[in-house]
Structure formats: C-alpha cells, structure tokens
Design an enzyme around this catalytic site. Sequence first.
Site: not given
Length: 386
Positions: A73, A75, A105, A137-138, A165
């Site tokens: 991801h 973001d 992350d 995603e977050e 991740e």
Amino acid sequence: MEALTRTTEILGELIAFPTVSADSNLAMIAHMAGLLEDAGARVELITAPCGTKANLFATLGPERDGGILLSGHSDVVPVTDQDWTSDPFRMVERDGRLYGRGTCDMKGFIAACLAMAPSFAAQVADRPLHFAFTYDEEIGCFGAQHLAEVLKTRGLTPGIAIIGEPTEMRIIEGHKGCYEYTTRFSGLPGHGSLPDHGVNAVEYAVRYVHHLLGLKDQLRAMAPAGGRFDPPWTTVNVGALTGGVAHNVIAPTAQVDWEMRPVQPGDAEFVKDSLRRLCAETLLPQMRAVHPEATIDLEVIGEVAGLIPTDKNEARRIVAELTGANTADLVAFGTEAGIFQALGTDVVVCGPGSIEQAHKADEYIALDQLAQCLGMLERLAERLHD
C-alpha cells in the site's frame, strides 16, 4: 550491494511523497509508474472514486490468468503530534537504519520491488509477474477492495500473492478480519423530569451495547476447533459511546463506535444479524411508539476480510523455498491479504521491517532487513523463467 543501493535510493524518493491517507497519492503513483514503465512493464492506473487517489497495477510477461503478485500500500499514517527527531518525509540513515514515515510500513518493500523490476523483466517468461500498489489501506483497505473488483470483472486471478507488510521476513499465513462500525441513534429530546415524553438515544445505545457484549460468550463457543489465533474466537470491542447534551436533558442523539475481529466470515454475519433483529423487533418499535421519526443507523467504516490459514497454499510453499523458512505464523494486525485470497489467490504476508516500528515517531527499517527482502526477490527472479 548494487540492488541495496538502488533500493535505498528509491526508498528515499518514496518517503519524500507525504502520502498520508487523508491526502492524494497521485504524485507517488505517477513516479512509480514511470519506474515500472522504464523496466518494460505494462502499467495501469485505476483511479479512486474521489479522483485524488489511484491504485497502480502493472504486469511483466503475458496477460493471462495465474502468475505472481507483489503487493503493497502506498499510504502512510499521519505524523501529527508525534515527536520525530528528523523530518519524517526526508529519509535519513543512522547506524544501519533508514528513518522516515513509511520506511517500514510499507514503502521499503515497494522500493525493493521497484529496484528489482529490471531483473524481473529480464527473467520473466510464460508466467506473468504483477505489481499492485494500492491506496487507503490504513483507513479500511479501500484501494485493494477496488482493485479486487476490477480484477474480478476482468477474470484475472493471480496464482499467488506476496503482501509485503513488515513481518521481519517471517512467513505469515493468517490473521483475523477487522470489521469497524459506527451505530447512530436519533431520539426525541425533552426535560429530564419527564423521561416518558422523549426518546433517550443514550439509553437505547446502552441497550444496544449490552446486547453486543452479550454475544461474546456465544462467539467464544463458536471458535473453530484447534484454532491458532490468540484468542481463537471472534472478539468484539466497543471503542466509544457518546451522546447527550446535559444532565437534565433527554439525550436526543448517541453514537457507538465498535469493532469485531472475525476468525471466520460466518461469525460476522451472526453478529450483524443478531443486531439487526434487536433493532427491528425491539428497539426501533419502542422508540417509534413515542417518536415515529426515531432512527438507528449502522455505518460500515470498513470490513476487511481476514487471511484464513489453509492446508494447501502454493504461496507459502514458494516463499518458504525463497526464504529458507520452515514455519509460517499468524499475526494480530490486519492486511490486504484476505481481499486477494477471496479472489481465489494463494496468499502470504512477508516483508522487511518490524510492525513494532510501524505508526510510531522515528519509524525506521534496518538495512539488513531490506537486504533479506532483496535476497528473496532475487531468488524469485531466478525462478521466473522456470
């Protein structure tokens, strides 16, 4: 060493894009698209409904079903009120660590994938290699859900997926789902001395919460035999209950913020069906007997599917060969993995860095973690022509 130098260079470029979920990711997506196009990939940008964000989906090799997907991801979480010792959006290196928001992350994994793209292009043969870099995603995995719908429409299902991740390069084969909701109650205000003349939204919210918490024992009894999650049953948590205006006023509104972490999809439906019946058969009729316009509204903040461990998992087998790992674990945190699993893809989570550094001030990724990730990807490149 050359691959690590290139990865570090790209990571610094990615960190400079402040892709906090509340803001656009388009500039970073365009930058990554350029790198992949330079490597010979076919690149598509899939714009979000808001128009200010996009997923990137790219392919090396033939356009067909199956293949390998590398996903991350774009973001990051905010840095507001965090005490950083350096600019969070300017990567710095100290003592073998790279500091910056998103290093761990999960822009470190993305940078490694981008650095390896030319090598992948040189080795790819009959089996396609896909890249998926998503938005939001977050805050609910909305980008991955959007991408999955697009892939489903096209009938394109990757054979295996590696979600990068931060796992310290451990293979993760399962995690619970994360379903988040806000339930809003609208009643009728009045003087506190005449409670029967109004509809107290807070009181009905409390009854709703009491019922929700009463489901805990039933969920515990529904835990799958031999479950490996901790705890092995679906959990429920009430994060906040707010409402009312003063001690002596019948509360006109209330709000309950709550979540559940399903270990199996049927548990989520069990909870939601039980709450629907409570509202339709008990709470709303009582509220509307006094005030016909009273309402109870459930807002879905996000429903992110869990990653269900399976006996047969080609992704687990291949990544074990690539990393030398002989075990696969479960984790408490959620990822986009379950979304791809629902397509029919075999999925594992495996990437550089530790979740212990994620979301914190002075977030970092260790260079040796990036080197381990590159080792895995280099061995993957060697297998692409098999």
